[in-house]
Motif scaffolding. Structure first.
Motif, mmCIF file in Angstrom:
data_model
loop_
_atom_site.group_PDB
_atom_site.id
_atom_site.type_symbol
_atom_site.label_atom_id
_atom_site.label_comp_id
_atom_site.label_asym_id
_atom_site.label_seq_id
_atom_site.Cartn_x
_atom_site.Cartn_y
_atom_site.Cartn_z
ATOM 1 N N GLU A 24 0.818 -1.210 0.000
ATOM 2 C CA GLU A 24 0.000 0.000 0.000
ATOM 3 C C GLU A 24 0.857 1.267 0.000
ATOM 4 O O GLU A 24 0.480 2.273 -0.595
ATOM 5 N N GLN A 25 2.012 1.199 0.661
ATOM 6 C CA GLN A 25 2.889 2.360 0.767
ATOM 7 C C GLN A 25 3.884 2.459 -0.391
ATOM 8 O O GLN A 25 4.684 3.375 -0.431
ATOM 9 N N ASP A 29 6.895 -3.964 -4.906
ATOM 10 C CA ASP A 29 6.148 -3.949 -6.162
ATOM 11 C C ASP A 29 5.319 -5.199 -6.403
ATOM 12 O O ASP A 29 4.319 -5.150 -7.104
ATOM 13 N N ILE A 30 5.755 -6.319 -5.845
ATOM 14 C CA ILE A 30 5.079 -7.592 -6.105
ATOM 15 C C ILE A 30 4.924 -8.346 -4.792
ATOM 16 O O ILE A 30 5.835 -8.402 -3.979
ATOM 17 N N MET A 31 3.759 -8.943 -4.648
ATOM 18 C CA MET A 31 3.474 -9.774 -3.471
ATOM 19 C C MET A 31 2.871 -11.075 -3.973
ATOM 20 O O MET A 31 1.977 -11.054 -4.821
ATOM 21 N N LEU A 32 3.343 -12.180 -3.456
ATOM 22 C CA LEU A 32 2.818 -13.475 -3.867
ATOM 23 C C LEU A 32 1.709 -13.917 -2.926
ATOM 24 O O LEU A 32 1.857 -13.846 -1.714
ATOM 25 N N GLY A 33 0.592 -14.336 -3.505
ATOM 26 C CA GLY A 33 -0.433 -15.015 -2.750
ATOM 27 C C GLY A 33 -1.574 -14.259 -2.121
ATOM 28 O O GLY A 33 -2.421 -14.898 -1.513
ATOM 29 N N PRO A 34 -1.687 -12.920 -2.217
ATOM 30 C CA PRO A 34 -2.832 -12.301 -1.547
ATOM 31 C C PRO A 34 -4.138 -12.642 -2.265
ATOM 32 O O PRO A 34 -4.225 -12.538 -3.484
ATOM 33 N N LEU A 35 -5.132 -13.089 -1.512
ATOM 34 C CA LEU A 35 -6.432 -13.373 -2.099
ATOM 35 C C LEU A 35 -7.093 -12.070 -2.523
ATOM 36 O O LEU A 35 -6.914 -11.034 -1.886
ATOM 37 N N LYS A 36 -7.848 -12.137 -3.597
ATOM 38 C CA LYS A 36 -8.530 -10.951 -4.103
ATOM 39 C C LYS A 36 -9.800 -10.718 -3.295
ATOM 40 O O LYS A 36 -10.659 -11.587 -3.205
ATOM 41 N N LYS A 42 -9.176 -2.228 -3.991
ATOM 42 C CA LYS A 42 -9.121 -0.762 -3.953
ATOM 43 C C LYS A 42 -7.680 -0.259 -3.869
ATOM 44 O O LYS A 42 -7.388 0.856 -4.262
ATOM 45 N N LYS A 43 -6.782 -1.104 -3.351
ATOM 46 C CA LYS A 43 -5.409 -0.673 -3.087
ATOM 47 C C LYS A 43 -4.353 -1.398 -3.921
ATOM 48 O O LYS A 43 -3.255 -0.895 -4.098
ATOM 49 N N LEU A 44 -4.673 -2.604 -4.405
ATOM 50 C CA LEU A 44 -3.704 -3.425 -5.120
ATOM 51 C C LEU A 44 -4.187 -3.720 -6.528
ATOM 52 O O LEU A 44 -5.381 -3.789 -6.775
ATOM 53 N N ALA A 45 -3.255 -3.914 -7.430
ATOM 54 C CA ALA A 45 -3.590 -4.331 -8.795
ATOM 55 C C ALA A 45 -3.302 -5.825 -8.902
ATOM 56 O O ALA A 45 -2.229 -6.284 -8.526
ATOM 57 N N TYR A 46 -4.259 -6.576 -9.398
ATOM 58 C CA TYR A 46 -4.107 -8.017 -9.553
ATOM 59 C C TYR A 46 -3.910 -8.362 -11.025
ATOM 60 O O TYR A 46 -4.442 -7.684 -11.896
ATOM 61 N N VAL A 47 -3.160 -9.410 -11.286
ATOM 62 C CA VAL A 47 -2.983 -9.923 -12.644
ATOM 63 C C VAL A 47 -3.561 -11.327 -12.701
ATOM 64 O O VAL A 47 -3.781 -11.964 -11.668
ATOM 65 N N ALA A 48 -3.788 -11.815 -13.905
ATOM 66 C CA ALA A 48 -4.292 -13.180 -14.065
ATOM 67 C C ALA A 48 -3.241 -14.165 -13.564
ATOM 68 O O ALA A 48 -2.035 -13.915 -13.695
ATOM 69 N N PRO A 49 -3.662 -15.280 -12.992
ATOM 70 C CA PRO A 49 -2.698 -16.285 -12.520
ATOM 71 C C PRO A 49 -1.814 -16.778 -13.666
ATOM 72 O O PRO A 49 -2.289 -16.973 -14.791
#
Length: 60
Positions: A24-25, A29-36, A42-49
């Protein structure tokens, strides 16, 4: 891959909630595994698996 692109990559381990805050801060740049979830979207951008689950396959 990172070397070919001229990127500097550092791997950091931290507790899950701390990594969410770091995302968030803008500290990572990349985080593995957060559930959508709606709140996280609202805070993170997700990509397709990269490897979506195959239809009809299951692990037991």
């Amino acid at each position: 891959m990172a070397r070919l692109l001229g990127w500097q990559v550092r791997f950091r381990e931290a507790p899950f909630r701390r990594v969410l805050l770091m995302m968030e801060q803008g500290e990572v740049d990349i985080m593995l595994g957060p559930l959508k979830t709606p709140e996280r979207e609202k805070k993170l951008a997700y990509v397709a698996p990269a490897f979506p689950p195959s239809a009809g396959c299951s692990s037991t």
